[in-house]
Design a protein around this motif. Structure first.
Motif, PDB file in Angstrom:
ATOM      1  N   LYS A  48       0.690  -1.339   0.104  1.00  0.00           N
ATOM      2  CA  LYS A  48      -0.093   0.164   0.025  1.00  0.00           C
ATOM      3  C   LYS A  48       0.867   1.312  -0.028  1.00  0.00           C
ATOM      4  N   GLY A  90      -2.694  -1.763  -3.234  1.00  0.00           N
ATOM      5  CA  GLY A  90      -2.317  -2.466  -1.998  1.00  0.00           C
ATOM      6  C   GLY A  90      -3.385  -2.247  -0.862  1.00  0.00           C
ATOM      7  N   THR A  91      -3.471  -3.077  -0.046  1.00  0.00           N
ATOM      8  CA  THR A  91      -4.238  -2.918   1.201  1.00  0.00           C
ATOM      9  C   THR A  91      -3.493  -3.006   2.488  1.00  0.00           C
ATOM     10  N   CYS A 129      -2.092  -7.313  -1.554  1.00  0.00           N
ATOM     11  CA  CYS A 129      -3.271  -7.529  -1.642  1.00  0.00           C
ATOM     12  C   CYS A 129      -3.661  -8.919  -2.400  1.00  0.00           C
TER      13      CYS A 129
END
Length: 807
Positions: A636, A642-643, A673
């Protein structure tokens, strides 16, 4: 009716096999007399290399002991050679007696070919053919250090491996461009050479010996290119020569061997020849399978039966060198008329090649995994049309490690023991009709597994399948190696119960058969001790060569250096250092690795400490049974999909668990992710960022045995991920076999068991406590080497490098 007199000259495997077959038909046909030149009963010559390597004793390779002869009324004269044969009066003469015969078998075998070069008669120059050669090498190794083996064929490599096991420095000299050119193609041969080099065997290819020098004893050997190697012992393994002098002097027709027809009859009546001394249709055979085929035909002939004629043998060679399985049969090289199917998995050291001609298999080369050898060889022998098979089904139909265990679909006529020509149907029939319950009993009844012994696991599987529910596995305990009768669990328990603290002490107290151990058990013991005792003092000399030197040896004898880059993240400063080192040492290759690191390839061993000093970076452990790399995406921090912070977690994981000894290498991947750019799903431990936390997958694997990781758990925070990872790693460390990847370990113990074990918070905390205590003992090995000159002298001194000077 009085018995006829059968005399056999020679007491080797082919001759005695003939006698065994005759006795099976009718033990009352002959009064049998055997003359053996060696002072031993019949022994398994194929296993001599194991004696040399310390895996077996001379007593253990005896196939027919003294009682076997006496119980059957056989007159055996050992250490007594026959000098003359009078074929007119049917008499044989030794120095001590004259014996008459009605039928005579000559089974004099062969001798090693000694190169006719100056100095070949000096002390310390020997062949490798019998127990005497074996004993001489073992004795020489007690006082000498440098051995040169001439010949890169099977026998030469086995001798070299044995000499290494005896603690000698070994150079193998081969006339051809690559090893075992009669059994392997160049690809397989190069893979074999690389594997053997990793065991510190040195090679000199395309080299011709021209002179052996020294006063009375060899001191060095000269080559046609002007180079020279120092040598305290020279072992010539350049081929064999049939022992035909006696036959020639007795008036028998002799070419390269004693000429025989399809029933093993020589040119003179009532005189037969069998084995390596015999020449059939212009062919001499050296492998045991065709010799046993000859023996069976001759036995039937002498028993008054009407055997089918022996028409020659198609030889499939099942070999094992330094724990590497090899198989080859017939054609090994392509031609314009052939088509080829190949599988080359360089990563896992597996190579398979099948040559096709007119839709039929005409050649096989297998390296690293020979589980398909019997099936493919059977297809070749049956001339089976394979045009309807796809490439995948071709290799995987009842192939591979898993299906190797599945013998239910194996045809009854498929050969199991190639040495003795025993198929599955014969074994099943023997088990069912005679109530056999062990591999040894099957061998005693059918001869299966009694020669090279590599088919014993398959025989075991057939036995289990045949007996079904009545099979008793009590005696099937897998041992750590042939040095001991103890299993892994017993060894670990023994270490704990007896408080053993060193490799030497374990082998001494637990009664190792080989007091020095071997390359299988020493690294394993070193690992188990380190797993049990957090403050264990590592026995570096018990590690495999890459771990011993903290660098990966390459096929040309140079090394690679891969510094640590946590999470695959680097800096401009580190890149400059790597570039400077590459320039300073003229590194032949700088390459990004699959684990997102930078490797420097082609460095000399003596350069390693200075390279590490110049780099000022910790070891990346790209060579070790430990955490190799943690592959990350940018997560991220930079990626719009992206998480989670994949780089942050990856760096923390790598810093937390670096240098930890594990049963096998461990790779991790962290993806920010579910798009999974780091292939976390096929890592030993993979982390996938999702909304609200991380999904953890375990026991994945790339390579040949591709295996998707299994979902272990979902955690919310990085701290939870680190804690669960620590507990998982420690549980793997404490329960896996040495050299067992997490994928195989998981298949053995089951995911559910792992999840239940780790679900208990107390258990999880205790596992992490033990892990933390262990991690505290590690230091960076490159830095340690730079601080301790004794390590540099011992492991990286130039004196350990092969010496070759020009005359």
């Amino acid at each position: 009716m009085s018995k006829k007199k059968l005399v056999m000259i020679g007491n080797g495997m082919a001759g005695v096999r003939t006698i065994e077959e005759i006795l099976k038909v009718n033990g009352q046909l002959y009064d049998i007399t055997i003359f053996g030149k060696e002072p031993y009963p019949n022994y398994n010559r194929i296993q001599l290399s194991h004696v040399l390597q310390g895996d077996m004793t001379i007593e253990s390779i005896v196939m027919n002991d003294w009682d076997w002869y006496s119980d059957r009324g056989i007159e055996l004269y050992t250490g007594e050679a026959i000098r003359t044969i009078n074929t007119t009066q049917k008499l044989v003469y030794s120095d001590n007696r004259i014996v008459s015969y009605d039928e005579l078998i000559i089974a004099t075998g062969s001798s090693p070919f000694i190169l006719p070069i100056p100095g070949a008669d000096k002390q310390g120059v020997i062949g490798f053919r019998d127990i005497a050669d074996c004993l001489q090498m073992m004795e020489t190794s007690k006082t000498a250090k440098r051995a040169v083996v001439i010949g890169g064929g099977l026998l030469g490599l086995e001798a070299a491996k044995g000499l290494l096991s005896l603690g000698m420095e070994v150079d193998v000299v081969h006339l051809m461009d690559y090893l075992m050119e009669k059994q392997l193609d160049e690809v397989a041969a190069r893979m074999l050479q690389m594997e053997l080099e990793s065991h510190e065997m040195k090679f000199h290819m395309s080299k011709e010996a021209v002179e052996i020098v020294g006063d009375e004893r060899v001191t060095s050997i000269y080559f046609r290119d002007g180079s020279v190697l120092p040598a305290d012992l020279v072992v010539m393994a350049t081929g064999i020569v049939p022992n035909v002098d006696l036959a020639k002097a007795s008036g028998l027709q002799v070419n390269r061997g004693i000429v025989i027809n399809n029933f093993m009859e020589t040119s003179l009546p009532h005189v037969y020849a069998v084995g390596e001394c015999a020449e059939h249709l212009g062919t001499l055979y050296g492998l045991v399978a065709p010799l046993y085929e000859q023996a069976q035909v001759l036995a039937k002939k002498l028993s008054g039966e009407s055997p089918d004629p022996y028409v020659g043998s198609i030889v499939g060679a099942q070999l094992k060198i330094s724990d590497v399985d090899l198989f080859s049969a017939r054609e090994i090289k392509e031609s314009p008329e052939t088509r080829t199917i190949k599988v080359h998995d360089e990563w896992n050291g597996i190579y398979k090649k099948v040559i096709l001609r007119d839709q039929c298999i005409t050649g096989i080369v297998l390296y690293g995994d020979t589980s398909d050898s019997n099936r493919l060889f059977g297809m070749m022998m049956r001339k089976e049309d394979v045009s309807g098979k796809t490439t995948i089904s071709f290799f995987n139909e009842r192939g591979g490690v898993e299906s190797f265990q599945d013998v239910s679909s194996m045809p009854a006529d498929e050969v199991v023991c190639g040495c003795n020509g025993i198929n599955k149907g014969m074994i099943v029939e023997a088990v069912q009709s005679r109530g056999l319950t062990s591999v040894e009993e099957i061998g005693g009844c059918t001869n299966a597994g009694r020669s090279c012994g590599r088919c014993k696991p398959l025989i075991q599987n057939i036995l289990e399948h045949t007996l079904g529910g009545s099979f008793e596995p009590a005696d099937l305990k897998p041992t750590l190696c042939s040095c001991t009768s103890w299993s892994r669990d017993e060894v670990v328990a023994g270490i704990r119960e007896k408080g053993l603290t060193s490799v030497k002490e374990v082998m001494l107290v637990l009664g190792w058969k080989n007091e020095e151990g071997c390359t299988k058990c020493r690294p394993a013991l070193n690992y188990y001790l380190g797993m049990i005792y957090p403050d264990y003092q590592d026995d570096r000399d018990s590690r495999l060569v890459n771990e011993k030197l903290h660098a990966n040896i390459q096929k040309d004898g140079t090394y690679s250096v891969i510094p640590r880059m946590y999470g695959g993240v680097t800096t401009a400063n580190d890149l400059r250092k790597i570039a400077d080192v590459a320039d300073k040492y003229q590194v032949p290759l700088v390459k990004l690795t699959g684990g997102q690191r930078i490797g420097l390839f082609g460095l000399k061993k003596e350069e390693l400490p200075q390279v590490w000093s110049d780099l000022e970076m910790p070891s990346g452990y790209a060579y070790g049974k430990t955490l190799r790399t943690v592959k990350t995406c940018v997560g991220k921090t930079f990626c719009r999909f992206g998480t989670q912070d994949s780089m942050g977690l990856g760096i923390e994981l790598e810093k937390r668990f670096e240098r930890l000894d594990t049963p096998h290498k461990v790779k991790m991947g962290v993806s920010g992710c579910p798009r999974n750019c780091t292939e976390a799903g096929i890592k030993d431990i993979g982390f996938v960022g999702v909304d609200g936390g991380w999904e953890i997958y375990v026991a994945g694997n790339g390579g040949t045995d591709l295996r998707a990781g299994e979902f272990l758990a979902k955690v919310k925070t990085e701290e939870e991920a680190l804690e669960l990872t620590g507990a998982y790693l420690q549980y793997y460390r404490e329960t896996a076999l040495y050299l067992e990847r997490t994928s195989k370990w998981m298949e053995r113990i089951d995911l559910k068991q792992v999840q239940e074990h780790l679900a208990d918070p107390t258990t999880c905390r205790e596992l992490n406590d033990r892990l933390e205590q262990t991690l505290a003992r590690y230091v960076d090995p490159w830095g340690q080497t730079l601080e301790e000159s004794s390590l540099q002298d011992h492991y990286y001194s130039h004196r350990n490098v092969n010496v070759e000077v020009t005359r």
